[in-house]
Write an enzyme that holds these catalytic residues in place. Structure first.
Site, PDB file in Angstrom:
ATOM      1  N   ASP A 114       1.078  -1.465  -0.014  1.00 12.11           N
ATOM      2  CA  ASP A 114      -0.186   0.115  -0.263  1.00 12.11           C
ATOM      3  C   ASP A 114       0.795   1.349  -0.068  1.00 12.11           C
ATOM      4  O   ASP A 114       1.788   1.283  -0.744  1.00 12.11           O
ATOM      5  CB  ASP A 114      -1.038   0.425   1.033  1.00 12.11           C
ATOM      6  CG  ASP A 114      -2.204   0.137   0.969  1.00 12.11           C
ATOM      7  OD1 ASP A 114      -2.521   1.267   0.820  1.00 12.11           O
ATOM      8  OD2 ASP A 114      -2.840  -0.226   0.662  1.00 12.11           O
TER       9      ASP A 114
ATOM     10  N   HIS B 209      -2.865   6.253   2.774  1.00 14.65           N
ATOM     11  CA  HIS B 209      -4.038   5.248   3.118  1.00 14.65           C
ATOM     12  C   HIS B 209      -3.179   3.382   4.004  1.00 14.65           C
ATOM     13  O   HIS B 209      -3.887   2.910   3.840  1.00 14.65           O
ATOM     14  CB  HIS B 209      -4.367   5.214   0.820  1.00 14.65           C
ATOM     15  CG  HIS B 209      -5.025   4.010   1.047  1.00 14.65           C
ATOM     16  ND1 HIS B 209      -5.225   2.537   0.906  1.00 14.65           N
ATOM     17  CD2 HIS B 209      -6.573   3.857   1.007  1.00 14.65           C
ATOM     18  CE1 HIS B 209      -5.559   2.339   0.500  1.00 14.65           C
ATOM     19  NE2 HIS B 209      -6.929   2.545   0.292  1.00 14.65           N
TER      20      HIS B 209
ATOM     21  N   SER C  24     -11.554  -0.421   0.871  1.00 14.48           N
ATOM     22  CA  SER C  24     -10.164  -0.793   1.111  1.00 14.48           C
ATOM     23  C   SER C  24      -9.744  -1.045   2.988  1.00 14.48           C
ATOM     24  O   SER C  24      -8.224  -1.949   2.933  1.00 14.48           O
ATOM     25  CB  SER C  24      -9.582   0.355   0.745  1.00 14.48           C
ATOM     26  OG  SER C  24      -8.499   0.546  -0.193  1.00 14.48           O
TER      27      SER C  24
END
Length: 944
Positions: free
Chosen positions: A163, A219, A384
């Site tokens: 990520d 994120h 996610s």
């Protein structure tokens, strides 16, 4: 790099794409390719081909990957994958043609850029609901507290977080990282894995040892918090993985030389003992064999559980990497188990998990918002954050059931969910949210679960799409992943009326755990409907696996039907014809169509299609233009169909298309012609090297077209054994044959060394040969596009430009055409070509002679019947039209039809004469039809 510049760079980066990238696919890394060599082939054998493409920096992607093993069926080889740097202006179809033409390469692909799958934390977003945003409600929803009474995992189980970078200093993350004590930060690769000082993980995007967060890509910290936040530390939140650790791997660039590295991070995680790998990123479409190879390697070769977000599309579609084989696709639900408003739904989804208002570690430093450093949290939403819940559950299952393979862990998670299809709020998405919502407690305690699964579906004949009337055999490979199953039966059912299942049951019998079976001797048999199938239909087949004791499990596979093209493959040439005049492919990416092949060769026609022109500004085609785009002059009026056998040949194809009618007083950019296309292929021994293409051109304007040019643009790519793409073009005036041939090293194993187009009938022959990479200032130069003026030049220059590519060879194209002196309004003319290929010039010339003889034979005809007089005048008309029917015709209905067959005027008459007013109709050709009691008469009329 400061904060603003980094954000700008990231936004620019994710927006760039390959020059010919289709809009339906995700963006790609400019100027970068990956290829996979066939087994046993050295990359040095591609040296000439790479030099032809001006490719540089060819690097083996995964030199340390382990080899496939017979003990792991389905494992793959990654050591043959190489990454190349090529000019940003090089088209993907050209690169593919050159590299695949060597016969040494399995595939050539761009590198896709996949993006994080989260919803913004805006005031109106679901993630800000005050009743949920300050608590981890989802832990109770998935029964995490009960699950932790069974096991809290162990630090030896590592989740790879592929990520954005992670805040390594956050109070709830810093003690959960899987540090690599074998390689401390000292400037030395102490553990010999090829990465220097990878103590904290690795930044794959920027190739350094700092996987820390970027202030604009937060994120990764949020995802890591969901799966792995420290428990029992008296602060913050609790990650579902509890004692399991995570490995931070950054995949997003924050330097000018960086690039998206999701696939590379998956391989790194698999090679560094991550038992579970989370991918909370992706994009719609863009299927990639390279990416599928990477997923297979991680899941099969390395036995890692792969988990991916299904995407925030609120649509039924394929989303990658979640939709690849061996990947658990996770969609999202709310706190009440209702599908999240934005969550993807499809038959490919495996299960769902909470994905709304998920409280987790914040991606930003709290000090920027006036709070204490490294002690901040946010509620976020999207698939996610559903995915890392499933990844953490997989880590706990791996610790609880150490004997399970990765595939068995995935099966345990699927079979232990809570069914949510029965909830009224989810009725619209039933069977498309996987088996249900994650239940971690059941996943850790249920030991009697069963799941047999179809691992692979093999269709024969193997095609990307199937045509009306096709018969298909289907072989499935099945494995039992969990507890033994008795009396296993696999039944295939068509969920669409366009496929009929003739034989749809396979009795597999009793299967022990991990046992496999296949129905090779009793394949399923399917038949595609012969008519009534909409264009480009996705048909779904359902596999229902049932066994004794009530076991039932459904899987689905999609089949594409009735494409907007057909393939004539009745002889040694296989030619794709589209409904709108293109040959080989219906798009510049080379993904819609089967190309043109000869005797099993790779594709030999990069791009081809019909060109019509009357002036430098009035040109019609669907060929390349500029900036990776194509013109869209032609539209289909009758879909291309294949007839086998036809009245004249063993295989025939027919299509109707046209361009627009120029509007009076405006700058005309189209020609104004309706086209009837027919194609013929024969299987007899002396006719196997060619396919005949016939175009009947009808003037649908109110003006005489003089002259009218019609031709075929052909960007042939004749292969050589060294991949040099050294081609030349020439003209045989005796046969009106333009052809392209290879000047590279001899290639005895390659059947196609020559290919060309012959004008058989219609007008005076023209030819224009040119180098695609001609220098600036050349009359035709494809490097900066292919303009209408250049296209007109290639058609209207007679035979002055007969050759190209000599003496050394080049990437060449050729236009072979015909000049028609004039075509009056409403009149038609026919131009006929033959496409051909052969291993030698003599063989090509013999094919041209055979094509001439074949098309000289007259068509079967019926006796002519004299038509009764039916007058319509004046013709052409500015509006008033007098009609006179033959004697004795009787009462009639008179209709005026446009070119699509739509009535635009209708009237009745009882006598022989009638009057119609066509004023107000757009200029063009119309059909006047008189329908009587026993017969129908028609006349063409031109409106000025």
């Amino acid at each position: 790099m400061d904060k603003t510049l980094r954000l700008l760079f990231f936004l620019v980066f994710i927006g760039l794409g390959w020059p010919t990238q289709a809009a339906a696919n995700p963006p790609t890394v400019p100027g970068r390719l990956v290829l996979k060599l066939k087994p046993g082939q050295p990359v040095a054998a591609l040296e000439t081909a790479l030099r032809t493409l001006n490719a540089s920096n060819a690097q083996q992607k995964f030199p340390r990957a382990i080899a496939p093993s017979p003990e792991k069926p389905g494992s793959v080889e990654l050591r043959g994958i190489y990454q190349l740097q090529v000019p940003a202006t090089l088209s993907l179809d050209r690169a593919r043609a050159v590299l695949l033409g060597t016969g040494l390469v399995e595939y050539v692909e761009p590198l896709y850029i996949r993006q994080p799958q989260y919803q913004p934390n805006d005031p109106m977003a679901d993630s800000t609901l005050t009743s949920l945003a300050t608590s981890q409600f989802y832990l109770k929803q998935i029964q995490a507290y009960r699950a932790w009474n069974i096991t809290r995992g162990d630090s030896s189980i590592v989740i790879g977080i592929t990520d954005g970078g992670v805040r390594l200093t956050h109070e709830d993350l810093r003690r959960q990282i899987k540090y690599n004590y074998a390689d401390p930060v000292n400037g030395i690769d102490d553990d010999g894995d090829g990465y220097v000082d990878n103590f904290n993980g690795w930044d794959l995007a920027n190739d350094d040892n700092d996987p820390g967060y970027d202030i604009n890509i937060t994120h990764g910290s949020q995802v890591a918090g969901v799966s792995s936040a420290h428990t029992d530390n008296g602060v913050g939140i609790a990650g579902l993985g509890n004692k399991c650790r995570f490995l931070p791997l950054n995949i997003y660039p924050n330097t000018p030389n960086g690039s998206f590295a999701g696939v590379e991070a998956v391989i790194y995680a698999a090679d560094h003992n991550c038992r579970v790998i989370n991918m909370s990123w992706g994009a719609v479409g863009g299927y990639s064999r390279y990416e599928q190879d990477a997923m297979t390697y991680a899941a099969v070769n390395r036995d890692a559980v792969l988990v991916a977000a299904a995407g925030n599309t609120n649509a039924d579609l394929r989303f990658y990497p979640a939709s690849y084989d061996h990947v658990l696709s996770v969609s999202g639900v709310s706190s009440t188990d209702q599908k999240s408003p934005s969550a993807t739904f499809s038959h490919r989804v495996d299960l769902v998990a909470p994905g709304v208002s998920i409280l987790t570690v914040s991606g930003y430093h709290a000090t920027w918002r006036g709070g204490p450093a490294d002690a901040d949290y946010d509620a976020v939403g999207g698939t996610s954050f559903a995915a890392p819940l499933v990844a953490a559950a997989a880590a706990l299952v791996r610790w609880q059931f150490p004997q399970f393979t990765a595939a068995q862990v995935a099966a345990q998670l699927r079979q232990s969910t809570d069914n949510i299809d029965e909830l009224p709020v989810n009725s619209a998405w039933a069977k498309r949210l996987g088996t249900g919502r994650l239940n971690v407690f059941k996943a850790l305690t249920k030991t009697n679960l069963q799941e047999a699964r179809v691992l692979a579906s093999t269709f024969a004949p193997a095609r990307s799409v199937y045509l009306p009337g096709d018969s298909v055999r289907l072989v499935v490979s099945v494995q039992n992943l969990l507890q033994p199953i008795s009396d296993l039966t696999i039944t295939v059912t068509s969920l669409t009326p366009y496929i009929v299942v003739r034989q749809g049951s396979f009795a597999a019998g009793n299967l022990a755990s991990l046992a496999r079976t296949i129905n090779t001797t009793t394949p399923f048999r399917l038949v595609v409907a012969s008519s009534g199938i909409p264009l480009n239909t996705k048909a779904t087949l359902r596999y229902r696996l049932t066994g004794a004791g009530g076991f039932q499990f459904d899987q689905f596979v999609d089949v594409m039907l009735n494409p907007d093209y057909v393939v004539l493959d009745g002889n040694d040439m296989s030619v794709t014809l589209t409904s709108r005049g293109n040959l080989a492919y219906d798009n510049l990416m080379g993904t819609v169509g089967a190309g043109v092949t000869y005797r099993g060769s790779g594709n030999i026609l990069s791009e081809g299609g019909l060109l019509l022109a009357t002036s430098p500004t009035r040109v019609s085609d669907r060929l390349r233009t500029r900036a990776g785009q194509s013109r869209q002059s032609f539209f289909s009026t009758a879909q291309v169909v294949r007839v086998q056998p036809g009245p004249r040949a063993d295989q025939e194809a027919r299509a109707l298309f046209q361009d627009s009618i120029p509007v009076a007083g405006s700058l005309a950019r189209s020609v104004g012609v309706a086209v009837r296309q027919r194609a013929f292929a024969w299987a007899s021994p002396n006719r196997r090297d060619f396919v005949v293409l016939e175009y009947t051109l009808k003037n649908i304007t109110a003006d005489t077209l003089k002259p009218l040019y019609a031709g075929l643009f052909m960007d042939w790519d004749m292969p050589t054994s060294d991949g040099s793409a050294r081609n030349a073009a020439a003209w045989d005036s005796t046969r009106s044959l333009g052809y392209t041939y290879s000047l590279g090293l001899p290639a005895p194993s390659l059947p196609a060394s020559y290919a060309g187009v012959q004008l058989l009938r219609g007008g005076s022959p023209t030819v224009y040969s040119f180098d695609n990479n001609a220098p600036a200032g050349a009359p035709v130069r494809l490097a900066d596009g292919f303009s209408p003026a250049e296209k007109f030049l290639t058609l209207s220059s007679g035979s002055s430009q007969r050759t190209a590519g000599l003496p050394a060879g080049a990437d060449v194209s050729q236009v072979v055409g015909a000049r028609l002196a004039k075509l009056a309004p409403g009149d038609s003319a026919t131009v006929t070509f033959a496409m051909m290929s052969a291993p030698s010039l003599l063989r090509l010339q013999a094919a041209a002679d055979a094509a001439s003889r074949a098309f000289a034979m007259p068509l079967p005809t019926k006796l002519a019947v004299s038509a009764p007089a039916f007058s319509a005048y004046p013709n052409p008309t500015n509006g008033p039209l007098q009609l006179e029917l033959p004697e004795g015709f009787g009462p009639a209905t008179v209709q005026v039809l446009d070119l699509t067959g739509r009535p635009v005027i209708s009237l009745s008459t009882r006598g022989r004469q009638a009057e119609a007013n066509l004023a107000g109709l757009p200029p063009g050709v119309y059909q006047v039809r008189a329908v009587g009691a026993s017969r129908v008469l028609t006349r063409a009329v031109v409106v000025r």
